[in-house]
Design an enzyme around this catalytic site. Structure first.
Site, PDB file in Angstrom:
ATOM      1  N   GLY A  12     110.076  19.787 -82.510  1.00  0.00           N
ATOM      2  CA  GLY A  12     111.278  19.872 -81.672  1.00  0.00           C
ATOM      3  C   GLY A  12     112.561  19.398 -82.327  1.00  0.00           C
ATOM      4  N   ASN A  42     114.708  21.225 -84.005  1.00  0.00           N
ATOM      5  CA  ASN A  42     115.785  22.194 -83.704  1.00  0.00           C
ATOM      6  C   ASN A  42     116.296  21.993 -82.281  1.00  0.00           C
ATOM      7  OD1 ASN A  42     116.466  24.271 -85.898  1.00  0.00           O
ATOM      8  ND2 ASN A  42     114.247  24.059 -86.062  1.00  0.00           N
ATOM      9  N   ASN A  47     115.594  33.401 -82.195  1.00  0.00           N
ATOM     10  CA  ASN A  47     114.584  32.604 -82.888  1.00  0.00           C
ATOM     11  C   ASN A  47     115.180  32.087 -84.183  1.00  0.00           C
ATOM     12  OD1 ASN A  47     111.930  31.581 -83.539  1.00  0.00           O
ATOM     13  ND2 ASN A  47     111.669  33.315 -84.941  1.00  0.00           N
ATOM     14  N   HIS A  80     114.061  30.873 -88.038  1.00  0.00           N
ATOM     15  CA  HIS A  80     112.927  31.011 -88.958  1.00  0.00           C
ATOM     16  C   HIS A  80     113.316  30.421 -90.322  1.00  0.00           C
ATOM     17  CE1 HIS A  80     109.184  32.785 -90.412  1.00  0.00           C
ATOM     18  NE2 HIS A  80     109.856  33.113 -91.512  1.00  0.00           N
ATOM     19  N   GLU A  95     107.714  41.776 -81.876  1.00  0.00           N
ATOM     20  CA  GLU A  95     106.983  41.452 -83.105  1.00  0.00           C
ATOM     21  C   GLU A  95     107.464  40.117 -83.661  1.00  0.00           C
ATOM     22  OE1 GLU A  95     106.663  44.570 -86.143  1.00  0.00           O
ATOM     23  OE2 GLU A  95     107.197  45.941 -84.521  1.00  0.00           O
ATOM     24  N   ASP A 108     109.104  37.523 -85.893  1.00  0.00           N
ATOM     25  CA  ASP A 108     110.151  37.419 -86.925  1.00  0.00           C
ATOM     26  C   ASP A 108     110.770  38.773 -87.269  1.00  0.00           C
ATOM     27  OD1 ASP A 108     109.275  34.758 -87.065  1.00  0.00           O
ATOM     28  OD2 ASP A 108     107.847  35.241 -88.649  1.00  0.00           O
TER      29      ASP A 108
HETATM   30  C1  GRF Z   1     111.243  25.431 -87.855  1.00  0.00           C
HETATM   31  O1  GRF Z   1     111.060  25.480 -89.239  1.00  0.00           O
HETATM   32  C2  GRF Z   1     111.587  26.813 -87.305  1.00  0.00           C
HETATM   33  O2  GRF Z   1     112.306  27.573 -88.202  1.00  0.00           O
HETATM   34  C3  GRF Z   1     110.230  27.444 -87.120  1.00  0.00           C
HETATM   35  O3  GRF Z   1     109.423  26.377 -86.674  1.00  0.00           O
HETATM   36  C4  GRF Z   1     109.942  25.139 -87.147  1.00  0.00           C
HETATM   37  C5  GRF Z   1     110.160  24.284 -85.947  1.00  0.00           C
HETATM   38  O4  GRF Z   1     110.584  22.988 -86.275  1.00  0.00           O
HETATM   39  N1  GRF Z   1     110.287  28.585 -86.254  1.00  0.00           N
HETATM   40  P1  GRF Z   1     111.006  22.010 -85.129  1.00  0.00           P
HETATM   41  O5  GRF Z   1     109.860  21.969 -84.130  1.00  0.00           O
HETATM   42  O6  GRF Z   1     112.261  22.545 -84.497  1.00  0.00           O
HETATM   43  O7  GRF Z   1     111.223  20.677 -85.768  1.00  0.00           O
END
Ligand code: GRF
Length: 204
Positions: free
Chosen positions: A15, A17, A110, A112, A151, A153
């Site tokens: 979490g 992000n 999303n 990535h 799909e 990514d």
């Molecule tokens: C991140 O690297 C994001 O790009 C990917 O999953 C990871 C999540 O990290 N989709 P966090 O849970 O936000 O720390």
């Protein structure tokens, strides 16, 4: 005054992000409201963060809803109940169901940890991405924010930023540098939505 953007998050693990966006909202850098977190993992760091920050959080998974259609309906119902305008997949390890995807078409993003379309798809998550980048001897990698479709990514790219790969990089070191950029890119992208530079289709 324009309406404040309500954000709905789906996250499975750490979490960070989610936290980056919450921090940006709390500091006033981002004019948005973290309205709800949905997690498929009741032991996730994301759930702890939401609780700490006083953000409504719901555990919805195949445990709570074994029937995929019922799970999809409940995820959608929850997002709508919190009047979510934009859905942010912040490390969500599951696919969204057709009802949620249909209702929120063009309003799901999303983040990535690679320069999509490289290192994408099933199995390309977490440290696997950075290990693959190093194994391919790429000299640069990065982060991508994209619209979400059915799909993994796959949807149209909104924003990317590049991160150089160093000779001495381990997957963990690279992951940490990319993660910093993910946080920045995600907040920047959301800010572009709040200013109207990135337009969302009107709600259904
Ligand atoms: C991140 O690297 C994001 O790009 C990917 O999953 C990871 C999540 O990290 N989709 P966090 O849970 O936000 O720390």
């Amino acid at each position: 005054m324009t309406k404040i953007l309500n954000l709905g998050f789906l996250a499975s693990h750490r979490g960070s992000n989610l936290q980056a966006v919450i921090d940006a909202c709390n500091s006033g850098r981002l004019r948005a409201n973290p309205a709800v977190l949905i997690t498929n993992n009741r032991d996730s760091g994301a759930l702890d963060r939401a609780h700490r920050e006083g953000i409504p959080a719901h555990h919805l998974s195949t445990r709570t809803h074994p029937d995929p259609d019922a799970l999809d309906r409940e995820i959608l119902r929850t997002l709508v109940r919190y009047q979510v305008h934009l859905v942010v997949l912040a490390g969500y390890m599951k696919k969204l169901g057709p009802k949620t995807l249909g209702h929120y078409t063009g309003r799901i993003i999303n983040v990535h940890p690679s320069l999509l379309p490289k290192f994408a798809g099933q199995g390309m998550f977490g440290m696997h991405v950075h290990e693959a980048v190093l194994a391919a001897h790429d000299q640069e990698t990065g982060a991508t924010v994209h619209w979400v479709d059915a799909e993994y990514d796959h949807g149209a790219i909104i924003a990317q930023c590049r991160v150089p790969v160093n000779d001495s990089d381990t997957p963990a070191a690279l992951a940490a540098r990319v993660l910093e950029q993910e946080h920045r890119l995600l907040v920047e992208t959301l800010a572009r939505v709040t200013t109207g530079e990135l337009r969302l289709p009107s709600a259904r």
